[in-house]
Design a protein around this motif. Structure first.
Motif, short mmCIF file in Angstrom:
data_model
loop_
_atom_site.label_atom_id
_atom_site.label_comp_id
_atom_site.label_asym_id
_atom_site.label_seq_id
_atom_site.Cartn_x
_atom_site.Cartn_y
_atom_site.Cartn_z
N GLU A 130 19.99 -20.11 -9.22
CA GLU A 130 18.71 -20.63 -8.72
C GLU A 130 18.90 -21.43 -7.43
O GLU A 130 18.11 -21.30 -6.49
N THR A 131 19.97 -22.24 -7.39
CA THR A 131 20.25 -23.02 -6.18
C THR A 131 20.57 -22.10 -5.01
O THR A 131 20.12 -22.33 -3.88
N ARG A 195 13.17 -19.39 -11.49
CA ARG A 195 13.74 -19.22 -12.83
C ARG A 195 12.92 -18.26 -13.68
O ARG A 195 13.48 -17.40 -14.37
N HIS A 196 11.60 -18.39 -13.61
CA HIS A 196 10.75 -17.64 -14.54
C HIS A 196 10.22 -16.31 -13.97
O HIS A 196 9.85 -15.43 -14.76
N THR A 197 10.19 -16.18 -12.65
CA THR A 197 9.58 -14.96 -12.08
C THR A 197 10.54 -14.09 -11.29
O THR A 197 10.33 -12.87 -11.21
N ILE A 198 11.58 -14.65 -10.72
CA ILE A 198 12.49 -13.87 -9.87
C ILE A 198 13.77 -13.52 -10.60
O ILE A 198 14.18 -12.35 -10.62
N VAL A 199 14.43 -14.51 -11.20
CA VAL A 199 15.71 -14.26 -11.85
C VAL A 199 15.62 -13.20 -12.95
O VAL A 199 16.50 -12.33 -13.03
N PRO A 200 14.59 -13.20 -13.81
CA PRO A 200 14.51 -12.14 -14.82
C PRO A 200 14.51 -10.74 -14.23
O PRO A 200 15.14 -9.83 -14.78
N HIS A 201 13.83 -10.56 -13.09
CA HIS A 201 13.80 -9.24 -12.45
C HIS A 201 15.17 -8.88 -11.87
O HIS A 201 15.58 -7.71 -11.92
N LEU A 202 15.87 -9.86 -11.34
CA LEU A 202 17.21 -9.60 -10.81
C LEU A 202 18.16 -9.17 -11.92
O LEU A 202 18.98 -8.26 -11.73
N LYS A 203 18.04 -9.82 -13.07
CA LYS A 203 18.91 -9.46 -14.19
C LYS A 203 18.58 -8.07 -14.74
O LYS A 203 19.45 -7.41 -15.32
N GLU A 204 17.34 -7.64 -14.55
CA GLU A 204 16.95 -6.29 -14.98
C GLU A 204 17.59 -5.22 -14.10
O GLU A 204 17.78 -4.08 -14.53
N LEU A 205 17.92 -5.58 -12.86
CA LEU A 205 18.50 -4.60 -11.95
C LEU A 205 19.87 -4.14 -12.39
O LEU A 205 20.27 -3.00 -12.15
#
Length: 436
Positions: A130-131, A195-205
């Motif tokens: 996140e940082t 944390r809630h909107t971007i990171v989950p999509h990155l982990k889906e990649l």
């Protein structure tokens, strides 16, 4: 995870095995897991909790929870309540900055008062990601891409190698209880939105996205280390130390390419972060300067001078007639002698009859002049400085010994003709300047 955590501590955080430390605990799952694992490993630590009074009764409940947790583990607990809103209003900073400054200032006090070397925080791998994304969104250099350091002189972050999912699984497996901060769900804050909107999509990649990111962080850290070694070697070559001043040839700086990047990296340790402002001084007149919170950067002919900013020093001191020495701001000895037994730049011999007490030790003023020994007539002190090729900092550091308004001695440099020894001299006063 406990086994992996122990291996990680053994490998990278030997200090936590050998010395007591302070563990920062908010009451959230990350810090509660960290407290539990450190307790399981029988490490020597105390707990610290900050109550920022931002969520009313919930903030007080967090504090009570952490105190109870510390008691259950037989650990000492430090807790403090902060007027965070008042601090924000007086210091004109954001909520995040206020909380960080208040927290770490208090931690520093605890470390000092209790002879503790390290504070341990519960930052973990997802925090690092996140940082990284926050820094990228704002624009950053390689230091921003390497994100949160695992270890500094006073802070250790042993959870950075573990993900939020691993930590949550550990908490559930060991039936741990923790406090939920409802504000962490609000996406009005940049970190929460990431944390809630971007990171989950990155982990889906990619299923191993976070692990790959951590590898990338390692590679970036190694690259940053190589860069630091190169810049430090270059700084050693270009920055010439003269007493407490660094002297840098501007011509050597102008040859660097890419110029702006080099200037930023070379001068950053001295608090200068605007490379363009430094470059603009290349062609400026002597005497132009920039100030950082810790240093001054002065243009002096074909050089830059970098000097640490220290506490202000009075520019006026007295030597009374009966005094035989001065220890501050310079070490000056005064004595009666029978003859001029030693001729050296640090020694001055004057006719006692010419002195009017109290003598004055001061800095130069506009309009100062004196009658240099061996010359006819008087000379402006500013012209003397110019002829002697004084830098601006040299001028500011030069002390003068005076009798009333008359300069006796440009200390360590030149005596005034009016105070010289003559055949009529009956009593000789010797002044000796010592380095210590």
């Amino acid at each position: 995870m406990l086994h992996e955590f122990k291996k990680h501590i053994d490998l990278k955080f030997q200090n936590l095995l050998e010395e007591p430390f302070l563990l920062a605990c908010s009451g959230g799952v990350d810090s509660v897991v960290l407290v539990h694992m450190c307790s399981e490993l029988q490490l020597d630590f105390s707990v610290a909790h900050c109550n920022f009074k931002l969520r009313g009764a919930a903030s007080d409940a967090d504090e009570a929870f952490v105190k109870d947790l510390a008691i259950s583990l037989n650990k000492r607990c430090f807790s403090r309540t902060f007027d965070t809103i008042g601090y924000i209003n007086t210091q004109k900073v954001s909520l995040q900055v206020a909380a960080r400054e208040l927290r770490y200032a208090w931690f520093s006090t605890i470390l000092k008062e209790n002879n503790i070397a390290t504070v341990v925080t519960a930052h973990q791998a997802d925090d690092n990601l996140e940082t990284f994304l926050i820094n990228v969104s704002r624009g950053t250099g390689i230091e921003g891409l390497t994100s949160i350091p695992e270890k500094t002189a006073a802070i250790s972050r042993p959870l950075l190698a573990f993900s939020r999912d691993e930590i949550l699984n550990y908490a559930q497996e060991h039936h741990l209880v923790w406090r939920e901060d409802e504000s962490n769900k609000e996406t009005k804050y940049l970190r929460n939105k990431i944390r809630h909107t971007i990171v989950p999509h990155l982990k889906e990649l990619h299923p191993n996205f976070l692990n790959n990111f951590l590898k990338t962080q390692t590679f970036l850290g190694q690259t940053a280390l190589l860069l630091d070694v190169h810049i430090e070697a270059l700084r050693t070559t270009i920055f010439k130390k003269e007493k407490d001043i660094f002297k840098i040839e501007i011509d050597a700086l102008e040859k660097l390419n890419p110029l702006k990047t080099y200037i930023y990296l070379l001068f950053k340790p001295y608090g200068f972060h605007d490379a363009s402002a430094i470059i603009s001084l290349f062609g400026s007149l002597s005497g132009k300067e920039l100030l950082s919170p810790t240093h001054r950067l002065l243009k002096d002919r074909n050089f830059f001078l970098v000097q640490e900013i220290k506490g202000s020093t009075p520019n006026f001191y007295e030597i009374k007639e009966g005094e035989t020495s001065m220890l501050y701001p310079i070490h000056l000895k005064k004595e009666v002698v029978l003859s001029m037994d030693e001729i050296a730049p640090n020694c001055l011999y004057v006719d006692a009859r010419t002195l009017k007490y109290p003598l004055i030790v001061r800095k130069a003023k506009i309009g100062d002049y004196f009658y240099p020994f061996g010359m006819q007539g008087r000379k402006k002190l500013s012209k003397f400085f110019k002829d002697e090729k004084y830098s601006q900092i040299d001028k500011e550091n030069q002390w003068l010994l005076c009798s009333e308004k008359n300069i006796i001695w440009v200390i360590g440099k030149r005596v005034d003709n009016r105070f010289k020894i003559s055949p009529e001299t009956k009593e000789i006063i010797k002044f000796t300047l010592y380095n210590e």
